[in-house]
Design a protein around this motif. Sequence first.
Motif, PDB file in Angstrom:
ATOM      1  N   PRO A  80      19.873   0.621  30.419  1.00 14.36           N
ATOM      2  CA  PRO A  80      19.154   1.896  30.298  1.00 14.36           C
ATOM      3  C   PRO A  80      20.065   3.118  30.285  1.00 14.36           C
ATOM      4  CG  PRO A  80      18.787   0.905  32.463  1.00 14.36           C
ATOM      5  CD  PRO A  80      19.443  -0.142  31.610  1.00 14.36           C
ATOM      6  N   MET A  81      21.334   2.963  30.656  1.00  9.08           N
ATOM      7  CA  MET A  81      22.253   4.096  30.533  1.00  9.08           C
ATOM      8  C   MET A  81      22.363   4.533  29.075  1.00  9.08           C
ATOM      9  SD  MET A  81      24.102   6.024  32.522  1.00  9.08           S
ATOM     10  CE  MET A  81      25.290   7.340  32.274  1.00  9.08           C
ATOM     11  N   GLN A  82      22.101   3.605  28.155  1.00 10.78           N
ATOM     12  CA  GLN A  82      22.139   3.947  26.733  1.00 10.78           C
ATOM     13  C   GLN A  82      21.066   4.979  26.377  1.00 10.78           C
ATOM     14  OE1 GLN A  82      24.594   3.008  24.988  1.00 10.78           O
ATOM     15  NE2 GLN A  82      25.381   1.134  25.909  1.00 10.78           N
ATOM     16  N   GLU A  83      19.986   5.021  27.153  1.00 10.03           N
ATOM     17  CA  GLU A  83      18.952   6.034  26.948  1.00 10.03           C
ATOM     18  C   GLU A  83      19.398   7.393  27.485  1.00 10.03           C
ATOM     19  OE1 GLU A  83      15.124   4.827  28.516  1.00 10.03           O
ATOM     20  OE2 GLU A  83      15.695   2.707  28.322  1.00 10.03           O
ATOM     21  N   LEU A  84      20.297   7.378  28.478  1.00  3.85           N
ATOM     22  CA  LEU A  84      20.712   8.621  29.127  1.00  3.85           C
ATOM     23  C   LEU A  84      21.893   9.283  28.432  1.00  3.85           C
ATOM     24  CD1 LEU A  84      20.365   7.602  32.888  1.00  3.85           C
ATOM     25  CD2 LEU A  84      18.682   8.641  31.360  1.00  3.85           C
ATOM     26  N   TYR A  85      22.757   8.493  27.802  1.00  2.00           N
ATOM     27  CA  TYR A  85      23.911   9.086  27.125  1.00  2.00           C
ATOM     28  C   TYR A  85      23.520  10.190  26.134  1.00  2.00           C
ATOM     29  CZ  TYR A  85      27.143   5.481  28.909  1.00  2.00           C
ATOM     30  OH  TYR A  85      27.912   4.679  29.701  1.00  2.00           O
ATOM     31  N   PRO A  86      22.539   9.963  25.237  1.00  3.12           N
ATOM     32  CA  PRO A  86      22.178  11.033  24.304  1.00  3.12           C
ATOM     33  C   PRO A  86      21.672  12.294  25.007  1.00  3.12           C
ATOM     34  CG  PRO A  86      21.322   8.931  23.525  1.00  3.12           C
ATOM     35  CD  PRO A  86      21.795   8.714  24.925  1.00  3.12           C
ATOM     36  N   LYS A  87      20.958  12.135  26.108  1.00  5.00           N
ATOM     37  CA  LYS A  87      20.459  13.289  26.855  1.00  5.00           C
ATOM     38  C   LYS A  87      21.627  14.109  27.391  1.00  5.00           C
ATOM     39  CE  LYS A  87      16.369  10.677  28.377  1.00  5.00           C
ATOM     40  NZ  LYS A  87      15.382  11.291  27.476  1.00  5.00           N
ATOM     41  N   VAL A  88      22.641  13.426  27.915  1.00  2.00           N
ATOM     42  CA  VAL A  88      23.823  14.114  28.434  1.00  2.00           C
ATOM     43  C   VAL A  88      24.586  14.790  27.304  1.00  2.00           C
ATOM     44  CG1 VAL A  88      26.051  13.792  29.592  1.00  2.00           C
ATOM     45  CG2 VAL A  88      24.034  12.542  30.397  1.00  2.00           C
ATOM     46  N   LEU A  89      24.744  14.103  26.183  1.00  2.00           N
ATOM     47  CA  LEU A  89      25.503  14.649  25.057  1.00  2.00           C
ATOM     48  C   LEU A  89      24.834  15.894  24.467  1.00  2.00           C
ATOM     49  CD1 LEU A  89      26.497  11.282  23.361  1.00  2.00           C
ATOM     50  CD2 LEU A  89      28.087  12.940  24.371  1.00  2.00           C
ATOM     51  N   LYS A  90      23.522  15.978  24.533  1.00  3.13           N
ATOM     52  CA  LYS A  90      22.796  17.129  23.993  1.00  3.13           C
ATOM     53  C   LYS A  90      22.833  18.330  24.939  1.00  3.13           C
ATOM     54  CE  LYS A  90      18.710  16.457  22.263  1.00  3.13           C
ATOM     55  NZ  LYS A  90      17.316  15.948  22.109  1.00  3.13           N
ATOM     56  N   ALA A  91      23.099  18.090  26.203  1.00  4.75           N
ATOM     57  CA  ALA A  91      22.935  19.125  27.224  1.00  4.75           C
ATOM     58  C   ALA A  91      24.065  20.148  27.231  1.00  4.75           C
ATOM     59  CB  ALA A  91      22.818  18.479  28.602  1.00  4.75           C
ATOM     60  N   ASP A  92      23.692  21.390  27.521  1.00  2.10           N
ATOM     61  CA  ASP A  92      24.674  22.449  27.786  1.00  2.10           C
ATOM     62  C   ASP A  92      24.943  22.558  29.281  1.00  2.10           C
ATOM     63  OD1 ASP A  92      24.890  23.822  25.038  1.00  2.10           O
ATOM     64  OD2 ASP A  92      22.728  23.788  25.378  1.00  2.10           O
ATOM     65  N   VAL A  93      23.902  22.305  30.077  1.00  2.00           N
ATOM     66  CA  VAL A  93      23.981  22.456  31.526  1.00  2.00           C
ATOM     67  C   VAL A  93      23.496  21.178  32.202  1.00  2.00           C
ATOM     68  CG1 VAL A  93      23.252  23.817  33.518  1.00  2.00           C
ATOM     69  CG2 VAL A  93      23.514  24.933  31.283  1.00  2.00           C
ATOM     70  N   LEU A  94      24.264  20.699  33.165  1.00  2.00           N
ATOM     71  CA  LEU A  94      23.861  19.559  33.988  1.00  2.00           C
ATOM     72  C   LEU A  94      23.636  20.068  35.404  1.00  2.00           C
ATOM     73  CD1 LEU A  94      26.544  16.936  32.807  1.00  2.00           C
ATOM     74  CD2 LEU A  94      24.238  17.270  31.901  1.00  2.00           C
ATOM     75  N   LEU A  95      22.379  20.061  35.827  1.00  2.00           N
ATOM     76  CA  LEU A  95      22.028  20.444  37.197  1.00  2.00           C
ATOM     77  C   LEU A  95      21.732  19.152  37.951  1.00  2.00           C
ATOM     78  CD1 LEU A  95      19.733  23.533  36.504  1.00  2.00           C
ATOM     79  CD2 LEU A  95      22.204  23.476  36.923  1.00  2.00           C
ATOM     80  N   ILE A  96      22.540  18.859  38.960  1.00  2.00           N
ATOM     81  CA  ILE A  96      22.556  17.534  39.570  1.00  2.00           C
ATOM     82  C   ILE A  96      22.212  17.620  41.053  1.00  2.00           C
ATOM     83  CG2 ILE A  96      24.012  15.520  40.050  1.00  2.00           C
ATOM     84  CD1 ILE A  96      25.733  16.407  37.621  1.00  2.00           C
ATOM     85  N   SER A  97      21.230  16.829  41.470  1.00  2.00           N
ATOM     86  CA  SER A  97      20.842  16.820  42.879  1.00  2.00           C
ATOM     87  C   SER A  97      21.160  15.471  43.519  1.00  2.00           C
ATOM     88  CB  SER A  97      19.347  17.117  43.034  1.00  2.00           C
ATOM     89  OG  SER A  97      18.566  16.016  42.601  1.00  2.00           O
ATOM     90  N   THR A  98      21.465  15.510  44.800  1.00  2.17           N
ATOM     91  CA  THR A  98      21.714  14.265  45.535  1.00  2.17           C
ATOM     92  C   THR A  98      21.537  14.492  47.030  1.00  2.17           C
ATOM     93  OG1 THR A  98      23.312  12.484  45.993  1.00  2.17           O
ATOM     94  CG2 THR A  98      24.207  14.692  45.719  1.00  2.17           C
TER      95      THR A  98
END
Length: 312
Positions: A130-148
């Motif tokens: 399923p990381m293959q579904e997330l790679y395009p989302k990351v590649l399209k993004a200008d901003v990564l807002l990450i919570s943990t």
Amino acid sequence: MSKDDGKLYLINRYKKEWWEFDDLKKGGRQAHTKNVKAQLEAIDYYNQKDRPLEILVINGSGRKTGLSPAVEISNSALLIKHAVKQFQDQKDINIETVNLREYAIETCNGCVSSASALCGFPCDCWPYDPMQELYPKVLKADVLLISTPVNQAAMSTKLKTFVDRLISLDGGFFVAPEQYAESKDEVWREKCVSVSRGGNIEYAQRLHGKVCAYFITSKDQNNPADKEYNYGELVSKSLYAGFKEYGCYHADDYWVIACGNPEEDYSYDKLRLNNDKNALSKAEKIAKDAVELAKQFKKNPPKINPGRTNRT
């Protein structure tokens, strides 16, 4: 459920690897071809001039709302949700949220630690993952807002796995569909090692120019028994260093932490978070700062260091 979905279920249920199923192994090239198309399309989208600013919210909490006895949103998800409310009605901004708990991402094989060319783009170790579904989302993004949340003095397991798997975007050796190897045997390995040692590898920083900010929650940040540690700073510095190495950028103020009271039961934490005006206000600010920096980069993209050839 399709035939392939059924086999993937069996992989998870009986702890088999995908290549132990002949049909999946033979279909690996087809899956990889699909992944190549999706990721190259995402890069093309990112390079368009007239498009909305893309914010990708990445919730690293291990809690799955509705399928656990807690049946509530996690603290870290609540903090970042508050931070992005300010952008929801802006027509020139798109917001997408990813809850990592919903993706059974495989851990990185660490191929690059043997030779650069062993790490492929798109990641060819796990073509069905399923990381293959997330790679395009990351590649399209200008901003990564990450919570943990802080788990055992570190970022969550889900988030760490996600961050590790981004390595294929950071200089991963492009594997065209016709180059896909059905079996990564010793012959394949030696070919990749030869390419690496020859030095003829384009170092493609596919995450370069993206802006990151981090939203952290911790129960023990203010625990007197742990006063020698600053959990928020530990986690934020780890994330900062990792994404900086990937070519990402940060505003001067790039992380916030919301703290529970270590003397109280966890059931009070939501109350403490909702009343923590300082943390909520700072969460809004660092999200706004990240977006403003990304807007500047859309007009004047930062230059990639042409002399950099190392991998993280």
